[in-house]
Design a protein around this motif. Structure first.
Motif, PDB file in Angstrom:
ATOM      1  N   ALA A 297       0.830  -1.205   0.000  1.00  0.00           N
ATOM      2  CA  ALA A 297       0.000   0.000   0.000  1.00  0.00           C
ATOM      3  C   ALA A 297       0.864   1.255   0.000  1.00  0.00           C
ATOM      4  O   ALA A 297       0.575   2.232  -0.709  1.00  0.00           O
ATOM      5  CB  ALA A 297      -0.938  -0.004   1.212  1.00  0.00           C
ATOM      6  N   PHE A 298       1.940   1.261   0.787  1.00  0.00           N
ATOM      7  CA  PHE A 298       2.835   2.413   0.813  1.00  0.00           C
ATOM      8  C   PHE A 298       3.577   2.560  -0.513  1.00  0.00           C
ATOM      9  O   PHE A 298       3.770   3.675  -1.008  1.00  0.00           O
ATOM     10  CB  PHE A 298       3.830   2.287   1.966  1.00  0.00           C
ATOM     11  CG  PHE A 298       3.281   2.740   3.291  1.00  0.00           C
ATOM     12  CD1 PHE A 298       3.536   4.015   3.767  1.00  0.00           C
ATOM     13  CD2 PHE A 298       2.496   1.895   4.060  1.00  0.00           C
ATOM     14  CE1 PHE A 298       3.018   4.444   4.984  1.00  0.00           C
ATOM     15  CE2 PHE A 298       1.972   2.303   5.279  1.00  0.00           C
ATOM     16  CZ  PHE A 298       2.236   3.584   5.748  1.00  0.00           C
TER      17      PHE A 298
ATOM     18  N   LEU B 299       3.745   6.325  -1.288  1.00  0.00           N
ATOM     19  CA  LEU B 299       5.029   6.865  -1.749  1.00  0.00           C
ATOM     20  C   LEU B 299       5.191   6.793  -3.263  1.00  0.00           C
ATOM     21  O   LEU B 299       6.097   7.439  -3.817  1.00  0.00           O
ATOM     22  CB  LEU B 299       6.172   6.101  -1.070  1.00  0.00           C
ATOM     23  CG  LEU B 299       6.205   6.215   0.458  1.00  0.00           C
ATOM     24  CD1 LEU B 299       7.271   5.295   1.047  1.00  0.00           C
ATOM     25  CD2 LEU B 299       6.447   7.652   0.905  1.00  0.00           C
ATOM     26  N   HIS B 300       4.370   5.973  -3.941  1.00  0.00           N
ATOM     27  CA  HIS B 300       4.362   5.861  -5.395  1.00  0.00           C
ATOM     28  C   HIS B 300       5.739   5.513  -5.960  1.00  0.00           C
ATOM     29  O   HIS B 300       6.290   6.197  -6.824  1.00  0.00           O
ATOM     30  CB  HIS B 300       3.869   7.172  -6.024  1.00  0.00           C
ATOM     31  CG  HIS B 300       2.545   7.627  -5.497  1.00  0.00           C
ATOM     32  ND1 HIS B 300       1.344   7.014  -5.815  1.00  0.00           N
ATOM     33  CD2 HIS B 300       2.226   8.635  -4.620  1.00  0.00           C
ATOM     34  CE1 HIS B 300       0.347   7.616  -5.192  1.00  0.00           C
ATOM     35  NE2 HIS B 300       0.851   8.603  -4.450  1.00  0.00           N
ATOM     36  N   VAL B 301       6.306   4.400  -5.474  1.00  0.00           N
ATOM     37  CA  VAL B 301       7.644   3.986  -5.913  1.00  0.00           C
ATOM     38  C   VAL B 301       7.624   2.665  -6.688  1.00  0.00           C
ATOM     39  O   VAL B 301       8.673   2.195  -7.131  1.00  0.00           O
ATOM     40  CB  VAL B 301       8.603   3.875  -4.707  1.00  0.00           C
ATOM     41  CG1 VAL B 301       8.884   5.254  -4.123  1.00  0.00           C
ATOM     42  CG2 VAL B 301       8.043   2.954  -3.629  1.00  0.00           C
ATOM     43  N   GLY B 302       6.473   2.044  -6.864  1.00  0.00           N
ATOM     44  CA  GLY B 302       6.335   0.896  -7.743  1.00  0.00           C
ATOM     45  C   GLY B 302       6.957  -0.389  -7.231  1.00  0.00           C
ATOM     46  O   GLY B 302       7.325  -0.519  -6.053  1.00  0.00           O
ATOM     47  N   ASP B 303       7.107  -1.366  -8.160  1.00  0.00           N
ATOM     48  CA  ASP B 303       7.594  -2.696  -7.812  1.00  0.00           C
ATOM     49  C   ASP B 303       9.006  -2.672  -7.229  1.00  0.00           C
ATOM     50  O   ASP B 303       9.289  -3.313  -6.217  1.00  0.00           O
ATOM     51  CB  ASP B 303       7.583  -3.602  -9.051  1.00  0.00           C
ATOM     52  CG  ASP B 303       6.181  -3.863  -9.577  1.00  0.00           C
ATOM     53  OD1 ASP B 303       5.234  -3.779  -8.786  1.00  0.00           O
ATOM     54  OD2 ASP B 303       6.044  -4.141 -10.787  1.00  0.00           O
ATOM     55  N   GLU B 304       9.904  -1.936  -7.894  1.00  0.00           N
ATOM     56  CA  GLU B 304      11.291  -1.916  -7.435  1.00  0.00           C
ATOM     57  C   GLU B 304      11.402  -1.200  -6.095  1.00  0.00           C
ATOM     58  O   GLU B 304      12.195  -1.587  -5.222  1.00  0.00           O
ATOM     59  CB  GLU B 304      12.179  -1.263  -8.491  1.00  0.00           C
ATOM     60  CG  GLU B 304      12.248  -2.083  -9.784  1.00  0.00           C
ATOM     61  CD  GLU B 304      13.104  -1.431 -10.856  1.00  0.00           C
ATOM     62  OE1 GLU B 304      13.574  -0.294 -10.626  1.00  0.00           O
ATOM     63  OE2 GLU B 304      13.294  -2.052 -11.911  1.00  0.00           O
TER      64      GLU B 304
ATOM     65  N   GLY C 171      -7.005   3.771   7.140  1.00  0.00           N
ATOM     66  CA  GLY C 171      -6.029   3.936   6.071  1.00  0.00           C
ATOM     67  C   GLY C 171      -4.678   3.412   6.513  1.00  0.00           C
ATOM     68  O   GLY C 171      -4.394   3.335   7.716  1.00  0.00           O
ATOM     69  N   PRO C 172      -3.805   3.044   5.570  1.00  0.00           N
ATOM     70  CA  PRO C 172      -2.532   2.425   5.939  1.00  0.00           C
ATOM     71  C   PRO C 172      -1.610   3.330   6.742  1.00  0.00           C
ATOM     72  O   PRO C 172      -0.858   2.847   7.595  1.00  0.00           O
ATOM     73  CB  PRO C 172      -1.915   2.060   4.579  1.00  0.00           C
ATOM     74  CG  PRO C 172      -2.622   2.904   3.570  1.00  0.00           C
ATOM     75  CD  PRO C 172      -4.006   3.115   4.109  1.00  0.00           C
ATOM     76  N   VAL C 173      -1.633   4.633   6.496  1.00  0.00           N
ATOM     77  CA  VAL C 173      -0.715   5.547   7.180  1.00  0.00           C
ATOM     78  C   VAL C 173      -0.961   5.535   8.688  1.00  0.00           C
ATOM     79  O   VAL C 173      -0.049   5.289   9.493  1.00  0.00           O
ATOM     80  CB  VAL C 173      -0.852   6.976   6.615  1.00  0.00           C
ATOM     81  CG1 VAL C 173      -0.082   7.971   7.503  1.00  0.00           C
ATOM     82  CG2 VAL C 173      -0.321   7.034   5.187  1.00  0.00           C
TER      83      VAL C 173
END
Length: 422
Positions: free
Chosen positions: A251-252, A257-262, A379-381
């Motif tokens: 989720a983060f 944080l929108h950093v994807g798979d890597e 929410g996750p945060v």
């Protein structure tokens, strides 16, 4: 200081144990991370769920792994004390190998589904309950008692380095082909089966005349009577149960944080980096004094780092906090593992190790469930941030109700015997 002549890495069978643990953790953590990522992505893209709903599924995934672990723990400990521990470990590794191969084929031929992911996650929970007690119980059989703290520290290096490399490689491979992480894990598990079977046979403890159910209960009774050990195990259980952040990492990675798979792979590996550095330090300079106070402070730092991670909007800060909580957790793991191995008779070692493993699993998987429920509401945060605050509160409470923890100065069994007399 432990002399160089009896350094655990100079012992052939210990090196094989180390390699087995590294390969197994590298592979299984990679599989668990990718299963979590695929559950979250499938829920978001195929099922069209909102982030809170998808995060709740991650909590259910933790529960799916914990239930078989809970049910099979007494059996796993008994088998580790009554059968050849090498064969028990190899058999459980074979089950994980089958899981990895099935998931690789499911992604290759596109028959992946949420029910399949949950079913195989549950199978993994059942398989790994056997490998922990069997491998851990072998170490005191091949390493002299005076070098066991160092052996535990170096064993943690295997565990934590596998926890770093597995997710990082898996995240990199997932971004290119969803089947590749599972093929990678399958190859490592196949080699791990070979290395554990290469360990020389270990004498099996004499069979007890007690009924198997009574034998299972012996391990629980031993932990219950040892108040200091009970405090250590339950502190870790409740603190990590509240402060678990790893279940929410997808989720983060994708929605906070929108950093994807890597980025997910790096985040999942960051706690292992911190833990591996601490384990390396402890491998050369094992902890001997004020172990109780250090454990309490470590768990408090773990909670604080989790709280900060939950509120962070910076990827760099988030990685730093994940590394810090991994380092703090490693101190607690080192103290607890050393106490269990040094203070448990060999004929009970498998059962007591399985109870310790159950506490770890309960804190991790039920912590994931708790995080999933909290994330569905908050929410996750805030789910992660409030969990970190809860871990700090638990540490303060345990300091009061288990004064033995802060009074503990060394690992010596004589200390615990004195505490029981007081």
């Amino acid at each position: 200081m432990v002399s160089e002549a009896i350094h655990p890495l100079r012992i052939r069978d210990y090196r094989l144990i180390w390699l087995t643990r590294f390969l197994s953790v590298n592979a299984t953590v990679a599989v668990v991370v990718i299963i979590g990522a695929q559950v979250y992505q499938y829920a978001r893209t195929v099922e069209g769920m909102a982030p809170k709903e998808a995060a709740f599924l991650l909590g259910l995934l933790g529960l799916a792994q914990f239930i078989p672990f809970l049910l099979l723990t007494p059996v796993a400990g008994l088998l580790a004390d009554r059968l050849d521990r090498r064969f028990v470990a190899a058999a459980s590794t074979a089950v994980d190998l089958g899981i990895a191969l099935t998931l690789a084929l499911a992604n290759t031929f596109e028959f992946l589904s949420l029910p399949l992911l949950f079913a195989l996650a549950a199978c993994h929970g059942g398989a790994r309950v056997f490998i922990g007690p069997s491998v851990s119980a072998i170490i005191p059989n091949v390493v002299p008692a005076e070098s066991l703290p160092r052996a535990v520290a170096f064993s943690s290096i295997a565990w934590q380095s596998g926890s770093v490399i597995g997710p990082a490689v898996a995240g990199f491979l997932l971004a290119r082909d969803p089947a590749m992480p599972y093929w990678y894990a399958a190859a490592l598990l196949a080699v791990g089966m070979v290395t554990v079977l290469m360990i020389r046979p270990i004498p099996i403890p004499p069979k007890s005349e007690l009924h198997p159910v009574r034998q299972m209960a012996e391990g629980a009774q031993f932990v219950w009577r040892e108040r200091f050990l009970l405090g250590c195990v339950t502190l870790d259980l409740f603190a990590v149960l509240l402060g678990g952040a790893t279940a929410m990492l997808p989720a983060f990675a994708y929605d906070v944080l929108h950093v994807g798979d890597e980025g997910l792979g790096l985040m999942r590996g960051a706690p292992g980096v911190g833990a591996a550095l601490v384990a390396l330090w402890l491998g050369f300079r094992p902890m001997h004094r004020n172990v109780g106070e250090k454990m309490l402070w470590a768990v408090a730092v773990y909670g604080g780092a989790t709280l900060t991670f939950g509120l962070s909007t910076s990827f760099v800060l988030s990685l730093s906090m994940l590394a810090l909580l991994g380092a703090a957790d490693q101190v607690s793991v080192f103290i607890r593992s050393t106490l269990i191995q040094l203070n448990t008779p060999d004929d009970k070692r498998g059962r007591v190790s399985s109870i310790s493993g159950l506490a770890i699993s309960a804190s991790n998987e039920l912590g994931e469930m708790q995080s999933g429920l909290a994330a569905a509401l908050l929410g996750p945060v805030w789910a992660v941030a409030l969990g970190g605050a809860g871990a700090i509160v638990v540490t303060a409470i345990w300091t009061v109700i288990f004064p033995e923890l802060r009074r503990a100065k060394t690992f010596a069994p004589q200390y615990r015997q004195k505490e029981q007399v007081r």
